[in-house]
Design a protein around this motif. Structure first.
Motif, PDB file in Angstrom:
ATOM      1  N   SER A   4      76.854  30.006   5.147  1.00  0.00           N
ATOM      2  CA  SER A   4      76.136  30.256   6.384  1.00  0.00           C
ATOM      3  C   SER A   4      74.760  30.772   6.034  1.00  0.00           C
ATOM      4  O   SER A   4      74.579  31.447   5.028  1.00  0.00           O
ATOM      5  CB  SER A   4      76.878  31.289   7.234  1.00  0.00           C
ATOM      6  OG  SER A   4      76.168  31.536   8.422  1.00  0.00           O
ATOM      7  N   THR A   5      73.782  30.433   6.836  1.00  0.00           N
ATOM      8  CA  THR A   5      72.435  30.941   6.621  1.00  0.00           C
ATOM      9  C   THR A   5      71.917  31.498   7.930  1.00  0.00           C
ATOM     10  O   THR A   5      72.419  31.188   9.001  1.00  0.00           O
ATOM     11  CB  THR A   5      71.476  29.824   6.147  1.00  0.00           C
ATOM     12  OG1 THR A   5      71.435  28.806   7.130  1.00  0.00           O
ATOM     13  CG2 THR A   5      71.916  29.247   4.822  1.00  0.00           C
ATOM     14  N   THR A   6      70.911  32.329   7.822  1.00  0.00           N
ATOM     15  CA  THR A   6      70.269  32.888   9.000  1.00  0.00           C
ATOM     16  C   THR A   6      69.110  31.990   9.396  1.00  0.00           C
ATOM     17  O   THR A   6      68.340  31.554   8.540  1.00  0.00           O
ATOM     18  CB  THR A   6      69.750  34.313   8.727  1.00  0.00           C
ATOM     19  OG1 THR A   6      70.861  35.097   8.300  1.00  0.00           O
ATOM     20  CG2 THR A   6      69.123  34.927   9.955  1.00  0.00           C
ATOM     21  N   ILE A  32      66.568  24.472  15.389  1.00  0.00           N
ATOM     22  CA  ILE A  32      68.029  24.502  15.491  1.00  0.00           C
ATOM     23  C   ILE A  32      68.586  23.100  15.685  1.00  0.00           C
ATOM     24  O   ILE A  32      69.658  22.787  15.167  1.00  0.00           O
ATOM     25  CB  ILE A  32      68.498  25.481  16.597  1.00  0.00           C
ATOM     26  CG1 ILE A  32      69.985  25.829  16.418  1.00  0.00           C
ATOM     27  CG2 ILE A  32      68.251  24.925  17.967  1.00  0.00           C
ATOM     28  CD1 ILE A  32      70.292  26.664  15.239  1.00  0.00           C
ATOM     29  N   SER A  33      67.868  22.235  16.383  1.00  0.00           N
ATOM     30  CA  SER A  33      68.368  20.873  16.576  1.00  0.00           C
ATOM     31  C   SER A  33      68.434  20.125  15.246  1.00  0.00           C
ATOM     32  O   SER A  33      69.363  19.344  15.019  1.00  0.00           O
ATOM     33  CB  SER A  33      67.520  20.113  17.599  1.00  0.00           C
ATOM     34  OG  SER A  33      66.173  20.027  17.176  1.00  0.00           O
ATOM     35  N   LEU A  34      67.504  20.372  14.341  1.00  0.00           N
ATOM     36  CA  LEU A  34      67.561  19.749  13.020  1.00  0.00           C
ATOM     37  C   LEU A  34      68.705  20.331  12.197  1.00  0.00           C
ATOM     38  O   LEU A  34      69.368  19.615  11.446  1.00  0.00           O
ATOM     39  CB  LEU A  34      66.235  19.920  12.276  1.00  0.00           C
ATOM     40  CG  LEU A  34      65.050  19.171  12.875  1.00  0.00           C
ATOM     41  CD1 LEU A  34      63.780  19.476  12.092  1.00  0.00           C
ATOM     42  CD2 LEU A  34      65.319  17.681  12.919  1.00  0.00           C
ATOM     43  N   ARG A  45      75.547  31.282  22.985  1.00  0.00           N
ATOM     44  CA  ARG A  45      76.411  30.323  22.299  1.00  0.00           C
ATOM     45  C   ARG A  45      76.443  29.048  23.119  1.00  0.00           C
ATOM     46  O   ARG A  45      76.657  29.084  24.326  1.00  0.00           O
ATOM     47  CB  ARG A  45      77.811  30.887  22.139  1.00  0.00           C
ATOM     48  CG  ARG A  45      78.704  30.000  21.298  1.00  0.00           C
ATOM     49  CD  ARG A  45      80.053  30.593  21.162  1.00  0.00           C
ATOM     50  NE  ARG A  45      80.769  30.327  22.410  1.00  0.00           N
ATOM     51  CZ  ARG A  45      82.053  30.537  22.574  1.00  0.00           C
ATOM     52  NH1 ARG A  45      82.762  31.061  21.623  1.00  0.00           N
ATOM     53  NH2 ARG A  45      82.634  30.242  23.705  1.00  0.00           N
ATOM     54  N   VAL A  46      76.229  27.927  22.462  1.00  0.00           N
ATOM     55  CA  VAL A  46      76.267  26.628  23.120  1.00  0.00           C
ATOM     56  C   VAL A  46      77.292  25.772  22.385  1.00  0.00           C
ATOM     57  O   VAL A  46      77.306  25.722  21.153  1.00  0.00           O
ATOM     58  CB  VAL A  46      74.878  25.945  23.074  1.00  0.00           C
ATOM     59  CG1 VAL A  46      74.956  24.520  23.598  1.00  0.00           C
ATOM     60  CG2 VAL A  46      73.851  26.747  23.839  1.00  0.00           C
ATOM     61  N   GLU A  47      78.147  25.120  23.157  1.00  0.00           N
ATOM     62  CA  GLU A  47      79.125  24.194  22.594  1.00  0.00           C
ATOM     63  C   GLU A  47      78.954  22.840  23.260  1.00  0.00           C
ATOM     64  O   GLU A  47      78.699  22.760  24.456  1.00  0.00           O
ATOM     65  CB  GLU A  47      80.555  24.679  22.839  1.00  0.00           C
ATOM     66  CG  GLU A  47      80.947  25.897  22.059  1.00  0.00           C
ATOM     67  CD  GLU A  47      82.398  26.283  22.311  1.00  0.00           C
ATOM     68  OE1 GLU A  47      82.888  27.135  21.566  1.00  0.00           O
ATOM     69  OE2 GLU A  47      83.034  25.746  23.240  1.00  0.00           O
ATOM     70  N   VAL A  87      80.791  20.917  18.386  1.00  0.00           N
ATOM     71  CA  VAL A  87      79.653  21.564  17.742  1.00  0.00           C
ATOM     72  C   VAL A  87      79.380  22.870  18.475  1.00  0.00           C
ATOM     73  O   VAL A  87      79.295  22.884  19.702  1.00  0.00           O
ATOM     74  CB  VAL A  87      78.398  20.661  17.780  1.00  0.00           C
ATOM     75  CG1 VAL A  87      77.209  21.352  17.141  1.00  0.00           C
ATOM     76  CG2 VAL A  87      78.684  19.325  17.104  1.00  0.00           C
ATOM     77  N   GLU A  88      79.254  23.949  17.718  1.00  0.00           N
ATOM     78  CA  GLU A  88      78.963  25.261  18.294  1.00  0.00           C
ATOM     79  C   GLU A  88      77.716  25.818  17.618  1.00  0.00           C
ATOM     80  O   GLU A  88      77.612  25.822  16.394  1.00  0.00           O
ATOM     81  CB  GLU A  88      80.130  26.214  18.070  1.00  0.00           C
ATOM     82  CG  GLU A  88      79.879  27.589  18.618  1.00  0.00           C
ATOM     83  CD  GLU A  88      81.009  28.560  18.312  1.00  0.00           C
ATOM     84  OE1 GLU A  88      80.884  29.715  18.725  1.00  0.00           O
ATOM     85  OE2 GLU A  88      82.003  28.161  17.663  1.00  0.00           O
ATOM     86  N   VAL A  89      76.770  26.271  18.433  1.00  0.00           N
ATOM     87  CA  VAL A  89      75.548  26.883  17.940  1.00  0.00           C
ATOM     88  C   VAL A  89      75.501  28.298  18.489  1.00  0.00           C
ATOM     89  O   VAL A  89      75.667  28.498  19.694  1.00  0.00           O
ATOM     90  CB  VAL A  89      74.298  26.090  18.393  1.00  0.00           C
ATOM     91  CG1 VAL A  89      73.041  26.675  17.787  1.00  0.00           C
ATOM     92  CG2 VAL A  89      74.432  24.615  18.058  1.00  0.00           C
ATOM     93  N   ARG A  90      75.288  29.271  17.614  1.00  0.00           N
ATOM     94  CA  ARG A  90      75.263  30.669  18.022  1.00  0.00           C
ATOM     95  C   ARG A  90      73.874  31.257  17.830  1.00  0.00           C
ATOM     96  O   ARG A  90      73.092  30.793  17.007  1.00  0.00           O
ATOM     97  CB  ARG A  90      76.276  31.475  17.204  1.00  0.00           C
ATOM     98  CG  ARG A  90      77.687  30.977  17.357  1.00  0.00           C
ATOM     99  CD  ARG A  90      78.639  31.807  16.526  1.00  0.00           C
ATOM    100  NE  ARG A  90      79.825  31.007  16.235  1.00  0.00           N
ATOM    101  CZ  ARG A  90      80.445  30.991  15.068  1.00  0.00           C
ATOM    102  NH1 ARG A  90      80.020  31.740  14.078  1.00  0.00           N
ATOM    103  NH2 ARG A  90      81.503  30.239  14.895  1.00  0.00           N
TER     104      ARG A  90
END
Length: 85
Positions: free
Chosen positions: A3-5, A13-15, A57-59, A67-70
């Motif tokens: 995981s990275t920050t 984030i889209s990339l 948080r978007v799923e 796909v989950e983005v936090r």
């Protein structure tokens, strides 16, 4: 599992989402269907652009994968966190 920050000033984030999906599917990112078929990449970038203390948080589903983005910059595909090595 890595995981990275997210660096809010240099990373999109889209990339990162595209890279995570490509990694999860062993597919070249250029061979994937465009992300905009399932989510607006610009809206996603804007949502995660500001460095706030608000937890977001978007799923969404992409080609049968969850796909989950936090807000901390974590991108997970089917529950597995993907990041840059």
């Amino acid at each position: 599992m890595t995981s990275t920050t997210l660096d809010y000033h240099h990373d999109s984030i889209s990339l990162r989402v595209i890279d995570a999906i490509a990694n999860a599917t062993n597919t070249d990112p250029h061979e994937l269907d465009p992300l905009y078929y399932v989510v607006d990449p610009e809206a996603l970038d804007q949502l995660f652009q500001s460095d706030t203390s608000t937890s977001v948080r978007v799923e969404f589903e992409y080609d049968g994968r969850l796909v989950e983005v936090r807000s901390d910059g974590t991108v997970a595909v089917d529950g597995t966190v993907h990041g840059r090595a």
